[in-house]
Design a protein around this motif. Structure first.
Motif, short mmCIF file in Angstrom:
data_model
loop_
_atom_site.label_atom_id
_atom_site.label_comp_id
_atom_site.label_asym_id
_atom_site.label_seq_id
_atom_site.Cartn_x
_atom_site.Cartn_y
_atom_site.Cartn_z
N THR A 175 0.41 1.03 3.11
CA THR A 175 0.15 0.25 1.87
C THR A 175 -0.75 1.06 0.99
O THR A 175 -1.30 2.08 1.45
CB THR A 175 -0.66 -1.14 2.06
OG1 THR A 175 -1.78 -0.90 2.96
CG2 THR A 175 0.39 -1.92 2.86
N SER A 176 -1.03 0.45 -0.11
CA SER A 176 -2.17 1.19 -0.98
C SER A 176 -3.54 0.84 -0.39
O SER A 176 -3.91 0.15 -0.05
CB SER A 176 -1.79 0.93 -2.32
OG SER A 176 -0.98 1.08 -2.99
N GLN A 177 -4.31 1.97 -0.73
CA GLN A 177 -5.93 1.74 -0.07
C GLN A 177 -6.61 0.92 -0.93
O GLN A 177 -6.63 1.05 -2.18
CB GLN A 177 -6.37 2.96 -0.06
CG GLN A 177 -7.84 3.20 0.45
CD GLN A 177 -8.43 4.49 0.31
OE1 GLN A 177 -8.49 5.10 -0.52
NE2 GLN A 177 -8.92 5.01 1.40
N PRO A 178 -7.32 -0.05 -0.52
CA PRO A 178 -8.15 -1.09 -1.42
C PRO A 178 -9.14 -0.04 -1.71
O PRO A 178 -9.77 0.88 -1.20
CB PRO A 178 -8.99 -1.95 -0.32
CG PRO A 178 -7.62 -2.09 0.98
CD PRO A 178 -7.12 -0.55 1.07
N GLY A 179 -9.68 -0.56 -2.98
CA GLY A 179 -10.50 0.38 -3.75
C GLY A 179 -12.10 0.00 -3.20
O GLY A 179 -13.05 0.80 -3.75
#
Length: 348
Positions: A175-179
């Motif tokens: 998934t996309s990395q949390p910021g």
């Protein structure tokens, strides 16, 4: 001498005897949905263009292959990837006649980055799963960095891998990395009401190399908690940390208000992208999933938060593609009738 802790189906029976069964389990879920698929996991014994032979927990399985069968081994793969000794998970065609998808030696590493090298990442996967040393080959590094730009200690990572003799090798981001940093999660207010039906993301964890078999299998579903990732079950982000619930006392509250459950409870999971629904047992505390305030965009954009981590078999049985990493989900926890009214006060 203390009494042994009830596990699995025994815990479920004891709870229902005291509190009663779960009320209106279909409420909030689609009136009609497709059942889960019959998924097979095991080790390859032999393979040809027309037949895949596996050793499973139930014995030898022979699965027809066709020209349309798709094989994944770090990406697109062919028959050469079906080598004896490798572990696979097989999803059948919708009509049940032959293999539709075959995933070979697929794995996933999710957790907090501990250290980084030029082409490696050390990851803390949580108290139940230990640590992993992940190799990120040059051909995969650019793809990973697009969605995980902060490969730094303290940040979260989620990568789909292929198993190798040297350990897991990253193929693509899950998934996309949390910021935010892993320890900087914004939890819901204590007064936030807990819904009866949860909307968010379902992901998967582990690999298929630890247990072979066929699901659905009533014997597996009635067995004790402690099934390994190759079996059928879910890690739930809000397992009660008190008493014998089975949760982690230092687990984060997460970004979604969830009712507490214990190991051995059940949740009904509906795949909004594929339209399939199944009830799965809670086999592990999903404390790692609680740290992810991300979204799934497989079919539209889901609300933030991971509400269930499924074993590979359960994820595939519900129509999920392992390399995609997630699907938009509706989850109804099986909260006993006598405790349903008080669940709103036990948000995680």
């Amino acid at each position: 001498m203390p009494l042994p802790r009830p596990r699995g189906a025994r815990r479920r029976r004891h709870r229902e005897a005291v509190f009663g069964g779960a009320p209106a389990l279909r409420s909030g879920l689609p009136e009609r949905s497709d059942p889960a698929l019959e998924v097979t996991t095991g080790m390859i014994l032999d393979a040809s263009p027309h037949l895949l032979v596996l050793r499973t927990a139930d014995g030898e399985a022979r699965l027809p292959m066709t020209d349309a069968t798709r094989i994944w081994h770090g990406g697109r793969g062919g028959l050469a990837a079906l080598r004896p000794g490798r572990e696979v998970i097989v999803r059948p065609k919708a009509d049940g006649l032959g293999a539709d998808r075959v995933w070979v030696d697929i794995a996933r590493v999710t957790g907090t980055i501990l250290a980084c090298g030029d082409d490696t990442v050390d990851v803390d996967m949580g108290p139940h799963r230990g640590r992993a040393h992940v190799v990120i080959p040059p051909h995969a590094l650019g793809r990973v960095l697009v969605r995980h730009p902060r490969l730094e200690p303290g940040y979260l990572i989620d990568v789909v891998c292929v198993r190798s003799a040297g350990g897991p090798q990253a193929v693509r981001p899950g998934t996309s990395q949390p910021g935010y940093r892993a320890d900087d999660l914004a939890s819901p207010e204590a007064s936030t009401p807990v819904p009866d039906v949860l909307h968010g993301t379902a992901t998967w964890f582990g690999d298929v190399a630890t247990r072979g078999g066929t699901w659905p299998d009533a014997g597996q579903r009635g067995s004790d908690v402690g099934q390994v990732p190759g079996g059928f079950g879910a890690a739930y982000p809000a397992v009660d940390p008190e008493g014998d619930g089975g949760g982690c006392p230092d687990a984060p509250s997460g970004c979604v208000a969830l009712p507490y459950l214990s190991l051995g409870s059940e949740v009904t999971v509906h795949n909004e992208c594929g339209g399939r629904t199944a009830t799965v047992p809670v086999v592990e505390c999903g404390c790692v999933a609680a740290r992810y305030c991300d979204r799934c965009v497989e079919c539209g954009t889901s609300p933030r938060g991971r509400i269930a981590e499924l074993t590979p078999a359960a994820f595939v049985a519900l129509g999920g593609d392992l390399e995609a990493g997630c699907f938009n989900a509706v989850v109804r926890p099986h909260v006993p009738a006598a405790t349903a009214a008080s669940a709103g006060g036990r948000a995680r």
